[in-house]
Design a protein around this motif. Structure first.
Motif, PDB file in Angstrom:
ATOM      1  N   THR A  40       0.827  -1.206   0.000  1.00  0.00           N
ATOM      2  CA  THR A  40       0.000   0.000   0.000  1.00  0.00           C
ATOM      3  C   THR A  40       0.859   1.252   0.000  1.00  0.00           C
ATOM      4  O   THR A  40       0.567   2.231  -0.703  1.00  0.00           O
ATOM      5  CB  THR A  40      -0.924   0.003   1.229  1.00  0.00           C
ATOM      6  N   ALA A  41       1.960   1.225   0.746  1.00  0.00           N
ATOM      7  CA  ALA A  41       2.847   2.388   0.813  1.00  0.00           C
ATOM      8  C   ALA A  41       3.464   2.681  -0.556  1.00  0.00           C
ATOM      9  O   ALA A  41       3.578   3.849  -0.960  1.00  0.00           O
ATOM     10  CB  ALA A  41       3.943   2.148   1.844  1.00  0.00           C
ATOM     11  N   ARG A  79       2.205   1.860  -3.557  1.00  0.00           N
ATOM     12  CA  ARG A  79       1.145   2.360  -4.446  1.00  0.00           C
ATOM     13  C   ARG A  79       0.842   3.822  -4.155  1.00  0.00           C
ATOM     14  O   ARG A  79       0.718   4.644  -5.072  1.00  0.00           O
ATOM     15  CB  ARG A  79      -0.124   1.513  -4.276  1.00  0.00           C
ATOM     16  N   GLU A  80       0.714   4.159  -2.878  1.00  0.00           N
ATOM     17  CA  GLU A  80       0.381   5.539  -2.518  1.00  0.00           C
ATOM     18  C   GLU A  80       1.499   6.495  -2.907  1.00  0.00           C
ATOM     19  O   GLU A  80       1.236   7.602  -3.397  1.00  0.00           O
ATOM     20  CB  GLU A  80       0.091   5.620  -1.014  1.00  0.00           C
ATOM     21  N   SER A  81       2.745   6.077  -2.714  1.00  0.00           N
ATOM     22  CA  SER A  81       3.881   6.918  -3.083  1.00  0.00           C
ATOM     23  C   SER A  81       3.916   7.147  -4.579  1.00  0.00           C
ATOM     24  O   SER A  81       4.098   8.278  -5.049  1.00  0.00           O
ATOM     25  CB  SER A  81       5.179   6.264  -2.613  1.00  0.00           C
ATOM     26  N   LEU A 129       1.477   6.955  -6.772  1.00  0.00           N
ATOM     27  CA  LEU A 129       0.354   7.770  -7.233  1.00  0.00           C
ATOM     28  C   LEU A 129       0.523   9.227  -6.833  1.00  0.00           C
ATOM     29  O   LEU A 129       0.251  10.150  -7.622  1.00  0.00           O
ATOM     30  CB  LEU A 129      -0.959   7.208  -6.681  1.00  0.00           C
ATOM     31  N   GLN A 130       0.966   9.471  -5.619  1.00  0.00           N
ATOM     32  CA  GLN A 130       1.167  10.849  -5.157  1.00  0.00           C
ATOM     33  C   GLN A 130       2.230  11.548  -5.995  1.00  0.00           C
ATOM     34  O   GLN A 130       2.041  12.691  -6.436  1.00  0.00           O
ATOM     35  CB  GLN A 130       1.576  10.847  -3.686  1.00  0.00           C
TER      36      GLN A 130
END
Length: 318
Positions: free
Chosen positions: A17-18, A20-22, A24-25
């Motif tokens: 999850t970390a 993916r979030e990184s 995308l951000q």
């Protein structure tokens, strides 16, 4: 205005999850620049292309998209954007009813790799330094579960958006990020393609270590590079450019590239091929009219800067 959207990442269990979030951000931050001049008008018009894709196939090395545009305006817009996004480095492509030839016959490189490529069907693959995505489409056509491309050059990302408008629902994602996005990623990819990147890096060992960590156990790195065709494990350090290529820090011999990969922790390292480049593979075209290889080498192949003839090697490492 139609605003560019952040790429959609598939729900791959290999990605935390970390991560993916990184991704995308950071992608959203990069894409935000496309909402400003000189990109804003281009992205607006890209968003208004309306197409009905039918299929994608590989024909004589080119990536061909088949289908129809919903309006004559969309057809004209696609042609106009293809010209406005010049130069196209990788190709060739066919967008429904017109050919988009690029500087490189990228299928030549693929054909050299093909005899030794693993079965990509069902695999999670990365293409680091993916340019406009030519190899993303080739990898997807081989049945990959998903292929993720990384390249921070926004013009290449825009070129990919034009291509992707003609081939929706392919298992491919282009992130406008550099290889540094793989830092901290652990055991996510079955295969990583690293083609034409290492010699642009002041610290290539860091790049290779990062790729190794991002591979699953038993995974394969395909490192394709400009090389000096000579025995020994040494590098040359061009002053300025090499055959017109800018941003080159060091060019290794094939054996030196092997040594670098071994230093990064790879155990099985094999030079798959070394090939001298010719104008049959890299040449001027309608969609890449600037100077090209033939303008930067002498009659015997020596670079105009005085360096040895341009060769490319591929090293397979696991």
């Amino acid at each position: 205005m139609t605003l560019p959207q952040a790429p959609r990442l598939p729900d791959l269990p290999e990605l935390t999850t970390a991560t993916r979030e990184s991704w995308l951000q950071n992608s959203e931050a990069a894409i935000a620049r496309l909402r400003e001049p000189p990109f804003a008008d281009l992205t607006d018009r890209l968003g208004r292309i309306s197409a009905l894709p039918e299929s994608m196939k590989i024909h004589e090395g080119g990536v061909e998209f088949h289908g129809t545009y919903t309006t004559a305006e969309s057809a004209a817009q696609a042609r106009a954007l293809a010209h406005e996004l010049i130069p196209w480095r990788k190709g060739p492509f066919r967008l429904f009813d017109f050919d988009l030839d690029a500087e490189w016959r990228s299928d030549a490189k693929w054909n050299r790799l093909a005899p030794d490529l693993p079965n990509l069907s069902g695999k999670v693959v990365a293409d680091v330094g993916c340019n406009n995505g030519y190899y993303l489409f080739r990898i997807a056509a081989e049945g990959a579960r998903h292929v993720i491309g990384f390249d921070p050059t926004l013009k290449y990302w825009l070129q990919y958006q034009l291509l992707a408008a003609h081939a929706r629902h392919l298992p491919a994602t282009f992130l406008p990020l550099g290889w540094q996005a793989l830092a901290g990623v652990q055991k996510a990819f079955d295969v990583i393609f690293l083609m034409g990147v290492n010699y642009h890096e002041a610290d290539p060992l860091n790049l290779l270590h990062t790729c190794r960590s991002a591979l699953k156990p038993g995974g394969l790195l395909i490192c394709e590079s400009v090389t000096v065709d000579a025995d020994g494990d040494f590098e040359i350090f061009p002053a300025g450019k090499y055959t017109g290529i800018g941003g080159v820090y060091a060019i290794p011999t094939p054996r030196a590239l092997q040594r670098q990969l071994q230093s990064a922790g790879f155990q099985n390292v094999t030079v798959q091929h070394t090939e001298r480049m010719t104008a049959a593979e890299q040449r001027r075209s309608e969609f890449s009219p600037q100077k090209t290889l033939a303008d930067f080498v002498t009659a015997d192949g020596t670079s105009i800067e005085g360096y040895p003839p341009l060769h490319r090697s591929a090293v397979f490492a696991s």
